[in-house]
Enzyme design. Structure first.
Site, PDB file in Angstrom:
ATOM      1  N   ALA A  95      27.625  60.550 -20.923  1.00 16.97           N
ATOM      2  CA  ALA A  95      28.732  60.204 -21.692  1.00 16.97           C
ATOM      3  C   ALA A  95      28.809  61.330 -22.927  1.00 16.97           C
ATOM      4  O   ALA A  95      30.065  61.583 -23.292  1.00 16.97           O
ATOM      5  CB  ALA A  95      28.580  58.872 -22.383  1.00 16.97           C
TER       6      ALA A  95
ATOM      7  N   HIS B 101       4.576  63.199 -42.112  1.00 14.23           N
ATOM      8  CA  HIS B 101       3.362  62.635 -41.787  1.00 14.23           C
ATOM      9  C   HIS B 101       2.944  61.069 -42.123  1.00 14.23           C
ATOM     10  O   HIS B 101       3.267  61.165 -43.366  1.00 14.23           O
ATOM     11  CB  HIS B 101       2.064  63.459 -42.035  1.00 14.23           C
ATOM     12  CG  HIS B 101       0.869  62.814 -41.642  1.00 14.23           C
ATOM     13  ND1 HIS B 101       0.310  62.892 -40.443  1.00 14.23           N
ATOM     14  CD2 HIS B 101      -0.058  62.320 -42.375  1.00 14.23           C
ATOM     15  CE1 HIS B 101      -0.863  62.263 -40.086  1.00 14.23           C
ATOM     16  NE2 HIS B 101      -0.946  62.083 -41.527  1.00 14.23           N
TER      17      HIS B 101
ATOM     18  N   ASP C  56      33.258  63.053 -16.425  1.00 14.00           N
ATOM     19  CA  ASP C  56      32.602  63.199 -14.879  1.00 14.00           C
ATOM     20  C   ASP C  56      33.415  63.520 -13.941  1.00 14.00           C
ATOM     21  O   ASP C  56      33.088  64.073 -13.106  1.00 14.00           O
ATOM     22  CB  ASP C  56      32.438  61.426 -14.942  1.00 14.00           C
ATOM     23  CG  ASP C  56      31.024  60.976 -15.428  1.00 14.00           C
ATOM     24  OD1 ASP C  56      30.688  61.766 -16.330  1.00 14.00           O
ATOM     25  OD2 ASP C  56      30.652  59.998 -15.235  1.00 14.00           O
TER      26      ASP C  56
ATOM     27  N   VAL D 291      22.318  56.298  -5.476  1.00 12.78           N
ATOM     28  CA  VAL D 291      22.231  57.568  -4.972  1.00 12.78           C
ATOM     29  C   VAL D 291      23.229  58.586  -5.462  1.00 12.78           C
ATOM     30  O   VAL D 291      23.667  59.707  -4.908  1.00 12.78           O
ATOM     31  CB  VAL D 291      22.562  57.649  -3.461  1.00 12.78           C
ATOM     32  CG1 VAL D 291      21.327  56.714  -2.755  1.00 12.78           C
ATOM     33  CG2 VAL D 291      23.887  56.803  -3.089  1.00 12.78           C
TER      34      VAL D 291
ATOM     35  N   ALA E 195      15.447  57.590  -6.704  1.00 15.25           N
ATOM     36  CA  ALA E 195      14.508  57.762  -7.907  1.00 15.25           C
ATOM     37  C   ALA E 195      15.213  58.295  -8.889  1.00 15.25           C
ATOM     38  O   ALA E 195      14.398  59.298  -9.750  1.00 15.25           O
ATOM     39  CB  ALA E 195      13.393  57.923  -7.285  1.00 15.25           C
ATOM     40  N   GLY E 196      16.597  58.175  -9.162  1.00 14.20           N
ATOM     41  CA  GLY E 196      17.291  59.136 -10.321  1.00 14.20           C
ATOM     42  C   GLY E 196      17.363  58.316 -11.486  1.00 14.20           C
ATOM     43  O   GLY E 196      16.477  57.273 -11.649  1.00 14.20           O
TER      44      GLY E 196
ATOM     45  N   GLU F 185      13.218  57.607  -2.227  1.00 10.22           N
ATOM     46  CA  GLU F 185      13.972  58.548  -2.706  1.00 10.22           C
ATOM     47  C   GLU F 185      13.819  59.958  -1.797  1.00 10.22           C
ATOM     48  O   GLU F 185      12.689  59.992  -0.932  1.00 10.22           O
ATOM     49  CB  GLU F 185      13.216  59.283  -3.903  1.00 10.22           C
ATOM     50  CG  GLU F 185      13.603  60.962  -4.278  1.00 10.22           C
ATOM     51  CD  GLU F 185      15.197  60.769  -4.672  1.00 10.22           C
ATOM     52  OE1 GLU F 185      15.710  61.649  -4.097  1.00 10.22           O
ATOM     53  OE2 GLU F 185      15.656  59.982  -5.394  1.00 10.22           O
TER      54      GLU F 185
END
Length: 471
Positions: free
Chosen positions: A326, A450, A318, A276, A188-189, A210
């Protein structure tokens, strides 16, 4: 033997940005990438552009339109009948978006005179790189600086084979041509929630398992608890504290055995997505041969300037661990290029935004309330709900909240958290605030247009001093 100032291995967001910035700074640059698309043709952009950020957002955007037309259009006086969803056409649009952007990367590298090599790289001694090109030829090159930006790849769980037919990784999840009647997701990421949202909107019954007991533990608990309620209301069946024991697949059917609170449970679905996490993509690089050290999880160890344990070899993105984002990789790419040119180089890892592109979106930057508690920091918070914003009502999108965490004594903003429409855009103001070391009072005194959603950040800053006006 071809000679270069900088050799970059990988053309994802970290690699191609580093290569371009190095070229801008006057270096002679080579960029090597082994990626091939579904048609077997070389393509640039790495995971992000090919099977990650971009295609997933294309599908999320398409399916958000589907959800609007089915669930909300009538409230706007738009009466839709006979709505048909053509998933293959949706997939073709996604592929077109990917094609445009990957070609764009190729164009940018060419514009900046970066020499691109399509093939697999292997490191050798004396700053040498051997490239087995996809056309069958080989190239030997040597560079003063070598940058490893080879990215990451999906990981799995023991004894669960990914075949991308019945059991899918994130890449397979992006390519389905029809919505499974029942879809299981392990994890559940970010990937699990985003892919779950896509296929739930297209008609699948989605069950997410999860292992952790807490939902989105990296996010602020106020936001994560509210997000889980909203996602469950949309139809995502999210089950926490589930330990998968066994997965068995046959054509059109996957059986998952898992433990929930000590009791064995069984789930049968038509397709299963395994989401996962990801692991460093270093296979075939020959790291051992050039003495590049990795940690226990296989990520390359680097110092504050992205230097590896081997002189002249660097790692970013990574593959170097840390946040697998990224934009984090791109910033490292630019900073490293400037470091190599003896310029000031710095990435503020405390001011990197995170986004989950569900709807409402989830975004945050800086510290959470629970982190402040754990660190013993004296803090204050300010919260403001979207339902108190005029623009949110005009949009018919009032779910969610803004939250600011600031130091109790100095009033400096430590973190900001948003659950709501366009959170990915709204969080940028908080990034600027944290990077600039602004106080909640600074945001409270800035004029916000606004009606706008950004007024929520203004009101949350006011709320940190218990003086919100509209709630």
């Amino acid at each position: 033997m071809q000679q270069f100032d900088v050799i970059v291995i990988g053309a994802g967001p970290a690699g191609y940005v580093c290569a371009i910035r190095c070229a801008q700074l006057g270096f002679q640059v080579a960029c090597i990438d082994k990626w091939v698309n579904a048609k077997g043709k070389p393509t640039l952009g790495g995971t992000c552009l090919n099977v990650g950020c971009i295609p997933s957002k294309a599908l999320l955007d398409s399916t958000h339109h589907v959800h609007f037309l089915r669930e909300q259009a009538a409230q706007h006086g738009l009466k839709i009948s006979g709505l048909e969803v053509d998933i293959p056409t949706m997939q073709k649009r996604k592929d077109k978006v990917v094609q445009i952007l990957t070609r764009g990367v190729a164009s940018l590298l060419k514009k900046n005179k970066v020499e691109v090599f399509a093939g697999s790289a292997r490191l050798g001694g004396e700053q040498r790189v051997h490239v087995d090109q996809h056309d069958g030829s080989t190239v030997e090159m040597q560079g003063r600086h070598i940058v490893i930006a080879s990215g990451s790849q999906p990981t799995s769980i023991p004894d669960v084979g990914i075949d991308n037919e019945n059991i899918l990784d994130s890449t397979g999840a992006l390519g389905l041509q029809e919505a499974p009647e029942r879809l299981g997701i392990i994890g559940a990421g970010v990937i699990g929630l985003e892919m779950g949202s896509v296929w739930q909107r297209l008609g699948s019954e989605v069950i997410i398992l999860e292992a952790l007991p807490d939902f989105l533990p990296a996010a602020d608990q106020t936001v994560s608890k509210e997000a889980m309620k909203l996602l469950a209301k949309q139809g995502l069946d999210i089950r926490m504290n589930c330990r998968v024991q066994e997965v068995q697949a046959s054509t059109g059917k996957v059986s998952v055995t898992y433990h929930l609170n000590g009791a064995e449970q069984r789930l049968e679905v038509n397709k299963l997505i395994v989401a996962v996490g990801r692991m460093a993509n270093t296979e075939g690089l020959g790291l051992d041969g050039v003495h590049v050290a990795t940690d226990q999880k296989g990520f390359i160890k680097v110092d504050a300037h992205w230097r590896t344990s081997s002189e002249g070899i660097y790692a970013i993105g990574d593959v170097a661990g840390g946040a697998m984002l990224a934009h984090k990789g791109s910033e490292e790419g630019m900073a490293l290029a400037e470091h190599l040119a003896d310029q000031y180089a710095h990435v503020n890892y405390d001011a990197i935004p995170w986004v989950i592109y569900t709807w409402p979106e989830i975004a945050w930057v800086g510290q959470t309330e629970q982190q402040c508690k754990a660190s013993g920091i004296s803090y204050r918070t300010g919260e403001f709900p979207f339902r108190a914003l005029g623009r949110a009502h005009a949009m018919d999108d009032t779910a969610g909240l803004f939250k600011i965490v600031c130091d109790k004594e100095s009033d400096r903003i430590l973190g900001a958290h948003i659950l709501g429409p366009s959170a990915s855009e709204l969080i940028c103001e908080a990034v600027v605030a944290i990077e600039s070391e602004l106080c909640a009072e600074d945001l409270a005194r800035m004029v916000h247009a606004h009606p706008s959603l950004a007024e929520g950040m203004h009101e949350a800053a006011l709320a940190a001093d218990q003086r919100a006006i509209h709630f």
